[in-house]
Scaffold this active site. Structure first.
Site, mmCIF file in Angstrom:
data_model
loop_
_atom_site.group_PDB
_atom_site.id
_atom_site.type_symbol
_atom_site.label_atom_id
_atom_site.label_comp_id
_atom_site.label_asym_id
_atom_site.label_seq_id
_atom_site.Cartn_x
_atom_site.Cartn_y
_atom_site.Cartn_z
ATOM 1 N N THR A 99 -2.146 -2.090 4.762
ATOM 2 C CA THR A 99 -0.811 -0.304 4.572
ATOM 3 C C THR A 99 0.527 -1.171 3.651
ATOM 4 O O THR A 99 0.720 -2.014 3.378
ATOM 5 C CB THR A 99 -0.031 -0.196 6.632
ATOM 6 O OG1 THR A 99 1.281 0.512 6.086
ATOM 7 C CG2 THR A 99 0.286 -1.645 6.450
ATOM 8 N N GLU A 100 0.846 -0.081 3.252
ATOM 9 C CA GLU A 100 1.790 -0.251 1.767
ATOM 10 C C GLU A 100 2.738 -1.148 1.944
ATOM 11 O O GLU A 100 3.396 -1.645 1.483
ATOM 12 C CB GLU A 100 1.486 0.846 0.604
ATOM 13 C CG GLU A 100 2.538 1.751 1.613
ATOM 14 C CD GLU A 100 2.227 3.262 0.780
ATOM 15 O OE1 GLU A 100 2.982 3.765 0.485
ATOM 16 O OE2 GLU A 100 1.184 3.513 0.667
#
Length: 223
Positions: free
Chosen positions: A57-58
């Site tokens: 997840t960024e």
């Protein structure tokens, strides 16, 4: 529930969970995957336990687990869409800049993104409709679209007023050019390649019916 139990092969249209299960089924074991904000986050709930798929997840996490259920919510543990999530054994955390370096450096096997439009040549438009009152939301989509080895799109095939989202050419601001490999929709799955748009699976609709509703030439599934 495993990754295929919710997938319907003949009836449709698919629900968003059916679509997510279909995407999860097609993710190879041990792949590194980013799930975009919105419907793509549901894919995490349909991955088979033990598959070795590592979710990125960024906002800075590797080995993210499914969405948190009641009693599991940790306010400090969310995905990029601010949805509470769980962590799997071996999960790690890092700076936002390091996360984007992973995305830009070609370290992700697949990203799954939502879209407003996908063109017949694989162009992606998913951050702005161009409407005066619309709020732009590019996030990390541009980095993911060019950095991931494969780009899967998950969307409904038509808008609420029946306008196709799979189009000959995008009319909305572009996220990336010729970047989309596969499109999962509630009515069909499409593979996009230099040869054209190929229908690989349909749900409650025939290829001929799809062709009547879309302005994109369609290739039938290979036998």
């Amino acid at each position: 529930m495993n990754a295929t139990s919710r997938v319907m092969n003949e009836q449709g249209p698919l629900s968003k969970h059916d679509m997510a299960a279909l995407v999860a089924r097609d993710i190879p074991a041990s792949a590194y995957v980013n799930l975009g904000i919105g419907q793509p986050t549901l894919v995490a709930d349909h991955l088979v336990a033990g598959s070795g798929v590592v979710l990125h997840t960024e906002n800075g996490m590797l080995n993210m687990g499914p969405a948190a259920k009641e009693g599991q919510v940790d306010p400090d543990l969310t995905n990029a869409g601010k949805v509470p999530v769980t962590e799997l054994p071996g999960a790690s955390y890092f700076h936002h800049a390091d996360s984007f370096a992973m995305m830009r450096g070609g370290h992700l096997d697949i990203c799954v993104l939502g879209a407003f439009q996908v063109s017949a040549t694989g162009d992606l438009a998913n951050w702005h409709t161009g409407a005066p009152d619309a709020i732009p939301a590019v996030g990390g989509a541009m980095d993911l679209a060019i950095g991931a080895k494969k780009v899967f799109v998950m969307m409904t095939l038509f808008t609420k007023d029946g306008t196709p989202k799979l189009v000959p050419e995008c009319t909305y601001p572009l996220t990336g050019l010729s970047c989309v490999d596969r499109v999962y929709t509630d009515l069909a799955v499409f593979d996009i390649s230099p040869q054209g748009v190929r229908v690989t699976q349909t749900f409650g609709i025939t290829v001929d019916e799809l062709a009547d509703r879309l302005d994109v030439p369609l290739l039938a599934a290979e036998s």
